[in-house]
Structure formats: structure tokens, C-alpha cells
Design a protein around this motif. Sequence first.
Motif, PDB file in Angstrom:
ATOM      1  N   ARG A   1      18.373  35.952  18.129  1.00 19.33           N
ATOM      2  CA  ARG A   1      17.481  36.997  16.943  1.00 19.33           C
ATOM      3  C   ARG A   1      17.980  36.795  15.993  1.00 19.33           C
ATOM      4  O   ARG A   1      19.095  36.283  15.255  1.00 19.33           O
ATOM      5  CB  ARG A   1      17.686  38.467  17.622  1.00 19.33           C
ATOM      6  CG  ARG A   1      17.328  39.194  16.355  1.00 19.33           C
ATOM      7  CD  ARG A   1      17.002  40.881  16.720  1.00 19.33           C
ATOM      8  NE  ARG A   1      17.151  40.889  17.945  1.00 19.33           N
ATOM      9  CZ  ARG A   1      16.079  41.891  18.477  1.00 19.33           C
ATOM     10  NH1 ARG A   1      14.725  41.864  18.089  1.00 19.33           N
ATOM     11  NH2 ARG A   1      15.734  41.635  19.455  1.00 19.33           N
TER      12      ARG A   1
ATOM     13  N   THR B   1      14.661  37.853   9.757  1.00 15.60           N
ATOM     14  CA  THR B   1      13.741  38.454   9.850  1.00 15.60           C
ATOM     15  C   THR B   1      13.330  38.771  10.799  1.00 15.60           C
ATOM     16  O   THR B   1      12.590  39.785  11.450  1.00 15.60           O
ATOM     17  CB  THR B   1      12.503  37.198  10.024  1.00 15.60           C
ATOM     18  OG1 THR B   1      13.381  36.251  11.013  1.00 15.60           O
ATOM     19  CG2 THR B   1      12.882  35.996   8.912  1.00 15.60           C
TER      20      THR B   1
ATOM     21  N   ASP C   1      13.067  37.844  14.198  1.00 16.53           N
ATOM     22  CA  ASP C   1      12.063  37.627  14.626  1.00 16.53           C
ATOM     23  C   ASP C   1      13.312  36.964  15.843  1.00 16.53           C
ATOM     24  O   ASP C   1      14.562  36.765  15.729  1.00 16.53           O
ATOM     25  CB  ASP C   1      11.373  35.841  14.705  1.00 16.53           C
ATOM     26  CG  ASP C   1      10.623  36.749  13.749  1.00 16.53           C
ATOM     27  OD1 ASP C   1      10.028  37.524  13.817  1.00 16.53           O
ATOM     28  OD2 ASP C   1      10.651  35.595  12.375  1.00 16.53           O
TER      29      ASP C   1
END
Length: 601
Positions: free
Chosen positions: A105, A109, A111
Motif C-alpha cells: 500500500r 496515496t 493505493d
Amino acid sequence: MIVALVTSFINYKISFVDLDETLHEISQSEVSFKRDYLSGYIKSSEILLSSIVKSDLTKEFVLSNEINDKINATNLFYALAFSDKDVMQLRYIDRTGKEVIRIDRNSSTDDLHVISDNNMQDKKERSYFKEAATLKENQYWYSNIDLNVEHGKIEQPLKPTFRVATPLIINDQFYGVVVVNLLFGETINFLSFSENFNIYLANGDGNIIHHPDNSQSWSQYFSNLKKLDGIFPNSASNILKSNAFYGEGVYSYSLGDLFGNKDNLKVIFTPKSGVKKTMQNKNIISALLIALTVLAVSFPLSWFASIIPSRLQSKLSEAYYKIKKNAAVIDKHVMILSTDRDGVIKQVNMCFGETTGYSTDEVIGKKQSDFRHSDTSLETYGDIRELILTGNVWEGELKEIDKEGNDLWVHKFITPDVNADGMINGFTTIVQNITDKKNIELLSITDSLTGLYNRYKLESVLLSESSRCDRYKNNFSVIIFDIDFFKKINDTYGHLVGDDVLIHLAKLLKENTSITDVVSRWGGEEFLIVACNINLHDTYIFAEKLRILIENYNFPSIGKMTISCGVAQYINNESISELVSRADFALYQAKKMGRNKVVKA
């Protein structure tokens, strides 16, 4: 005058003692809430890892090492990491110590990234791999609470982390380790939050993990910071060696038993100066007023003086109420319910109501089995009750329903409540909602068009059934069939109509097979049914009934169609590929004989 002063002094000392004891009791209440929260956090991480190591997708990839199986397993890892924002990294490390699947991860962000093969690392020398590799199935390894280190340097801003790992064991063989790296900052924030106390977190070596002044936290990484004995020189030794310590203005508790690691986490409470000073000032006022009361020998004044202690008690009650409000944080994450010895529910928390849709009044007086799903037998609840009545703890997964009748998958941890005489007088159940994870698992083994099991699931079922039959000498058979001239249906009516035919056929199969039969879409227009505990002759009759049913059914848009079937019974110790090949050859014979037939292998 002397009597008044003595009375005032005695009252003040009693009030001061009561104040210290009250603060001690409030700290006990707070640490109880924190313990429940932390227990739920750790249990959630165990459930995540269990979902991976028990998944058919993981097992299929590990056993086959095929690229398509790896893609499916990676998707499972990705979906589980996506479902839990605390997951910083999720990995499968094979038996040689090499990373094979890794999801990271991005801390900036949020993401998720699937790490490519050429960026995988060798972890065979890491302690978490070595120690987790020695564990048995369903056991877990827990790291100490640490700061995240990237490329040999502590990541900035500081990022507390916590690792949990478990071995991947298939058929008693060790195939590697699955490990999750979790962000632990929010958990530290919860553990250290209090309106009444300054809270310190320390490990068993006396290193400070959290200090009320954040700049003084993480003493093990920064040599200029004080350790526990530098902050509490008179109490540090007792704090470290005791599960619970109560000193003057210092209350400490151990949470190390929840982790199973070497940290032996300690939570230390010291009253905030404002809280204690306010209470002491009111005690002084109370003592002076009592002295005046004695001097005046006035009952009205005695009554008035009693108001002040009552107000103090009121303030303490308010403080306690604020602590109880903190329990709402736990309520958002973990369902908790209490039952009597007979299993009748006496109390539930807010999270239970929000998750199930039931109000408290609707739940009180019922039993947990009242919420069971039809797929879960009453005997299951009976077995659980039989176990916990012996004083044992039960832990496991159950399929239940909410108020609207929706599926509700839960992970339960049921512990007996024992009175002073050692008798069980009730049970406490901690419940984790794992429906999302179960739905992810279901998606991974379900054909998206028909809703039937997919080929990956069927291969697992076939392996399981063959193993069971080899051991117990039972029977099972398979029916493999496909739709006659299905290509012509697609060419004539289009692929959307063809898909609709497959959907209606799947519905017919679900409605006309038993709960022990396992039905799957084997591929394209081909289907496979595993008929458990049935011999070849009875399976042939069953397949013939299905053939006639489908022949007489009016499908939307196309009307009538037929199927051809091949039937084979498992022969002890033959491979699954041999069984399917024999059924497939029988299907070929059915087509060769003119289609719309059932042929036995």
C-alpha cells in the motif's frame, strides 16, 4: 474548635483516599475497553490470514504453480488488502523463503500495488519467516510493535507497525508463510486516548512506545529519550513484573497476553494534573464546610455541607460517563453480547444492533441460535453449547442472518463467565462481521454468469471427495454434460440469448439437485455435477431424470433443447484426471450415439 479541625482533617483524608480509589476504578474501566478493542483488532488480522491460507485459490496456486492460478491467488490477496485500510503489506513467502505474492500500500496515496516478480526479495533469514515456519496449522506469530524501516532507515513521519504471520500447510505439508504488515498508529491513538489520564505505553524491556508528549515516544530507537525507569523510578520495576500494579497516582496493566509476542505491552495511567487538582480542591472545600458545620452545631448547615461531596460524586460520575462514551469506538467495530447459563441473551452492545438491524428489545430474551441461517444446523449450536458448558472456549465461523433475512457471516469467540465459586453463570461472546471477506471468497469460487461453482472450486471438491472415499470406502460419482448444438444457438440467436440459456439451465440444476450435490460450470456450455454417496447405477438414473427435465423445459427465446451426459463412478486411488477423462469419454459416446442421451463409463 479542636473537634472541628480534627473532624475536618479526617474527612479530608477519607475523601482523598476515596478519590485515589475512584481514579483507580476508572482506569480499570478504561483498560477494559481498550483490551476489548485490541482483542478485536488482533482477531481481525488472524481472520484475514486464515481467509488466505484456507482459500482454495491459494491452495490451487501453491500446488500447481500455474500462471492463471497465481493471478487468481494474487487477486484474492489484493481484495483482502483492499478491504482493510490498516494493511500496509500482504505477502506469501514460499517454503524456501522467497516472496512469491506481495501487495504493497502506498503510504501517501493509499493505493495498492502488486509487486512484480523481479522485485521480490529473499526473506529466509528474517525472524518472522523462521519462527512462523515452526508453527502448526491455525497458529499465529506476532511481532513486537515497531516503527517501519525502509532501506535501513526509519520512515518519516514515524509509522508504527505490527506484523502477524501464519504457516501455509496443505495436507500436513509446509508450503510457506503468509504475513501481513499492519499500520498500528490508529490503534496506539486509541490505546493512549483518555480525558482523565496521561497514558504511557511501554514494552517488557522498559522502552517507551508512546509518551503523552509524542516527541518522547519510541525510546528504543532514540537513545536520548528516557525509558520507563527514568520516568517512573520508584514504580518501573513493579510495573514491568506485574500484570496489574496500583501505586500512588500510577495504575498499570499488562496487555501482553493478547499478542503472544515478547513485547509484554504495558499501559500506564497517571491522572492528569487538572483532574486530580479539581477533585482535591473540592475535597478541601468540603472539609472546611464540615468544620463550620461542627462549630455551628447546625443541622441545616450539615445538610448544606453534604451537598458539596454529592456534587463531587456527580463530577466523578460525569467523568465515568465520558469514559463509557469512549466505548462507542469499540461498538463501531466489534459486536459483544452476554448470555445467561441457558444461552438466553441478557445484553448486547450498539454494534450488534447496527450490524443485525435488531433493536435491543428485540434481541433480549432470545438465543443465538434464533439468528441461524438455514445452512447452519441446530446441531452445530448444540455442539457449541456442549463444549462451553465444560468451561472451554469456542471459536469459529457461523453463517447467520440479519433482521432482513440477509446472509451474515460471523466469527465468534465465546468464553464462559465464572462466579466466585467457580461456577459458570453465563457467557460472553465477541462477534466479528466477516461477511465481506466471505463474499470475496465466494466470488473467487463462483462462476459470475450462472452463480454456480467454478472449475477451481470443483477441482477442490473432487480432491476432497476422492480422499474421503479412499479412506472410508464410500462412493461418489460425477456427471459431465453439455448442451447439444449450443454453437448453433449462439449463431442463430446471439450470445446474449446463449447466456440467458445458461442462466436458466443453472437455475434448473439448483432447483433439482440435493444439498449434498455440488454443481459447477465446467467451462463454456459444459457442466459437471459431483454426486456424493451415490453409486454408478443411481447416478445414471439421476442423470436421466435431469436429461428428461431439460428436454421438456421451454427456454426463453429458443424453446426446446437437449443435453448429452457422461457418468462415471470414482474408483479407489485413481487420479481426478482419470475420473474426469472416463466421464468425458462417456459424454463423447453419448454424442456419437446421436446426442440427448446418458452413457455410463
